[in-house]
Design a protein around this motif. Structure first.
Motif, PDB file in Angstrom:
ATOM      1  N   GLU A 281       2.595 -49.307 -13.523  1.00 13.99           N
ATOM      2  CA  GLU A 281       2.508 -48.169 -12.618  1.00 13.99           C
ATOM      3  C   GLU A 281       2.285 -46.865 -13.385  1.00 13.99           C
ATOM      4  O   GLU A 281       1.773 -45.896 -12.833  1.00 13.99           O
ATOM      5  CB  GLU A 281       3.778 -48.070 -11.762  1.00 13.99           C
ATOM      6  CG  GLU A 281       3.946 -49.234 -10.808  1.00 13.99           C
ATOM      7  CD  GLU A 281       5.304 -49.261 -10.133  1.00 13.99           C
ATOM      8  OE1 GLU A 281       6.115 -48.332 -10.320  1.00 13.99           O
ATOM      9  OE2 GLU A 281       5.564 -50.230  -9.398  1.00 13.99           O
TER      10      GLU A 281
ATOM     11  N   LEU B 249      -4.104 -56.370 -15.110  1.00 14.85           N
ATOM     12  CA  LEU B 249      -4.876 -55.414 -14.317  1.00 14.85           C
ATOM     13  C   LEU B 249      -6.386 -55.623 -14.461  1.00 14.85           C
ATOM     14  O   LEU B 249      -7.176 -54.902 -13.866  1.00 14.85           O
ATOM     15  CB  LEU B 249      -4.500 -53.981 -14.698  1.00 14.85           C
ATOM     16  CG  LEU B 249      -3.049 -53.581 -14.391  1.00 14.85           C
ATOM     17  CD1 LEU B 249      -2.785 -52.143 -14.817  1.00 14.85           C
ATOM     18  CD2 LEU B 249      -2.728 -53.765 -12.905  1.00 14.85           C
TER      19      LEU B 249
ATOM     20  N   PHE C  73      -8.405 -55.280 -17.135  1.00 16.38           N
ATOM     21  CA  PHE C  73      -9.134 -54.313 -17.953  1.00 16.38           C
ATOM     22  C   PHE C  73     -10.099 -55.025 -18.890  1.00 16.38           C
ATOM     23  O   PHE C  73      -9.908 -56.189 -19.232  1.00 16.38           O
ATOM     24  CB  PHE C  73      -8.163 -53.471 -18.791  1.00 16.38           C
ATOM     25  CG  PHE C  73      -7.304 -52.517 -17.997  1.00 16.38           C
ATOM     26  CD1 PHE C  73      -7.434 -52.362 -16.632  1.00 16.38           C
ATOM     27  CD2 PHE C  73      -6.336 -51.771 -18.651  1.00 16.38           C
ATOM     28  CE1 PHE C  73      -6.631 -51.482 -15.925  1.00 16.38           C
ATOM     29  CE2 PHE C  73      -5.530 -50.886 -17.951  1.00 16.38           C
ATOM     30  CZ  PHE C  73      -5.683 -50.744 -16.583  1.00 16.38           C
TER      31      PHE C  73
ATOM     32  N   LYS D  42      -7.054 -45.268 -18.117  1.00 13.44           N
ATOM     33  CA  LYS D  42      -6.372 -46.547 -18.308  1.00 13.44           C
ATOM     34  C   LYS D  42      -6.285 -46.979 -19.768  1.00 13.44           C
ATOM     35  O   LYS D  42      -5.250 -47.470 -20.194  1.00 13.44           O
ATOM     36  CB  LYS D  42      -6.971 -47.634 -17.437  1.00 13.44           C
ATOM     37  CG  LYS D  42      -8.442 -47.890 -17.598  1.00 13.44           C
ATOM     38  CD  LYS D  42      -8.898 -48.869 -16.521  1.00 13.44           C
ATOM     39  CE  LYS D  42     -10.391 -49.040 -16.547  1.00 13.44           C
ATOM     40  NZ  LYS D  42     -10.836 -49.856 -15.418  1.00 13.44           N
TER      41      LYS D  42
ATOM     42  N   LYS E 297      -2.638 -44.812 -15.578  1.00 11.70           N
ATOM     43  CA  LYS E 297      -3.472 -44.055 -14.639  1.00 11.70           C
ATOM     44  C   LYS E 297      -4.908 -44.579 -14.686  1.00 11.70           C
ATOM     45  O   LYS E 297      -5.466 -44.781 -15.757  1.00 11.70           O
ATOM     46  CB  LYS E 297      -3.446 -42.559 -14.982  1.00 11.70           C
ATOM     47  CG  LYS E 297      -2.047 -41.973 -15.063  1.00 11.70           C
ATOM     48  CD  LYS E 297      -1.354 -42.031 -13.729  1.00 11.70           C
ATOM     49  CE  LYS E 297       0.043 -41.457 -13.820  1.00 11.70           C
ATOM     50  NZ  LYS E 297       0.924 -41.935 -12.812  1.00 11.70           N
ATOM     51  N   ASP E 298      -5.516 -44.778 -13.520  1.00 12.05           N
ATOM     52  CA  ASP E 298      -6.868 -45.338 -13.444  1.00 12.05           C
ATOM     53  C   ASP E 298      -7.893 -44.585 -14.279  1.00 12.05           C
ATOM     54  O   ASP E 298      -8.684 -45.186 -14.986  1.00 12.05           O
ATOM     55  CB  ASP E 298      -7.340 -45.387 -11.986  1.00 12.05           C
ATOM     56  CG  ASP E 298      -6.791 -46.599 -11.253  1.00 12.05           C
ATOM     57  OD1 ASP E 298      -6.380 -47.556 -11.920  1.00 12.05           O
ATOM     58  OD2 ASP E 298      -6.773 -46.570 -10.011  1.00 12.05           O
ATOM     59  N   ASN E 299      -7.907 -43.275 -14.191  1.00 11.19           N
ATOM     60  CA  ASN E 299      -8.913 -42.493 -14.914  1.00 11.19           C
ATOM     61  C   ASN E 299      -8.715 -42.552 -16.423  1.00 11.19           C
ATOM     62  O   ASN E 299      -9.635 -42.290 -17.178  1.00 11.19           O
ATOM     63  CB  ASN E 299      -8.888 -41.036 -14.460  1.00 11.19           C
ATOM     64  CG  ASN E 299      -9.306 -40.885 -13.012  1.00 11.19           C
ATOM     65  OD1 ASN E 299      -9.937 -41.773 -12.453  1.00 11.19           O
ATOM     66  ND2 ASN E 299      -8.947 -39.784 -12.402  1.00 11.19           N
TER      67      ASN E 299
ATOM     68  N   SER F  13      -3.960 -44.654 -21.543  1.00 11.85           N
ATOM     69  CA  SER F  13      -2.596 -45.003 -21.122  1.00 11.85           C
ATOM     70  C   SER F  13      -2.068 -46.214 -21.878  1.00 11.85           C
ATOM     71  O   SER F  13      -0.914 -46.235 -22.313  1.00 11.85           O
ATOM     72  CB  SER F  13      -2.555 -45.283 -19.613  1.00 11.85           C
ATOM     73  OG  SER F  13      -2.903 -44.151 -18.870  1.00 11.85           O
TER      74      SER F  13
END
Length: 158
Positions: A90, A124, A126, A97, A93-95, A100
């Motif tokens: 959680e 996820l 990726f 990733k 962050k998508d932008n 992160s």
């Protein structure tokens, strides 16, 4: 003068400790500091040990968890691990990733190492190469932090 407190740890043992989930570099670098390893040797061998599992985790973890969920007695453990990783995901962050994942692995706190970072990226979905790069760079920075803590900042200016 010989260090009478040095632990007799081999390179292979150091790498195994570094590759062990939950322990990783956070435990291996202090072990190296208590042993005969110089800071550069400690960094090299613990980093190699820490990143060896990463491609396997990135590639296989979703499949392994799926299989373990079907095995009696291991299903609860697999669900627990997956839920724990997804809860930590959680924070990704998508932008940002991959940044992160890098930061997640780089901060040497319990539950934020190569194993968890790689698992999050795998669960996820990726990109493998970008995730692997983020994990390796994160482990590289985590190793520096652990060297500073374990050997003291003196080695940086010497």
């Amino acid at each position: 003068m010989k260090n009478i407190f040095a632990l007799p740890v081999s390179i292979i043992e150091l790498m195994i400790v570094s590759a062990t989930p939950l322990i990783e570099q956070r435990g291996a670098v202090p072990l190296a500091a208590l042993s005969h390893f110089s800071p550069s040797e400690a960094y090299l061998w613990t980093l190699i040990g820490a990143i060896i599992p990463a491609p396997f985790i990135l590639f296989l973890m979703p499949k392994v968890l799926e299989i373990l969920k079907k095995v009696k007695g291991l299903g609860k453990l697999a669900n627990w691990y997956e839920n724990k990783a997804l809860k930590k995901a959680e924070k990704v962050k998508d932008n940002y990733k991959y940044l992160s994942i890098f930061l997640f692995v780089a901060i040497p706190l319990p539950g934020t190492g190569v194993w968890t970072g790689s698992t999050i990226a795998a669960l996820l979905g990726f990109d493998f190469k970008k995730s692997l790069l983020a994990v390796v760079l994160g482990a590289s920075l985590a190793g520096v932090f652990m060297l500073m803590i374990s050997y003291g900042v003196k080695f940086l200016v010497a």
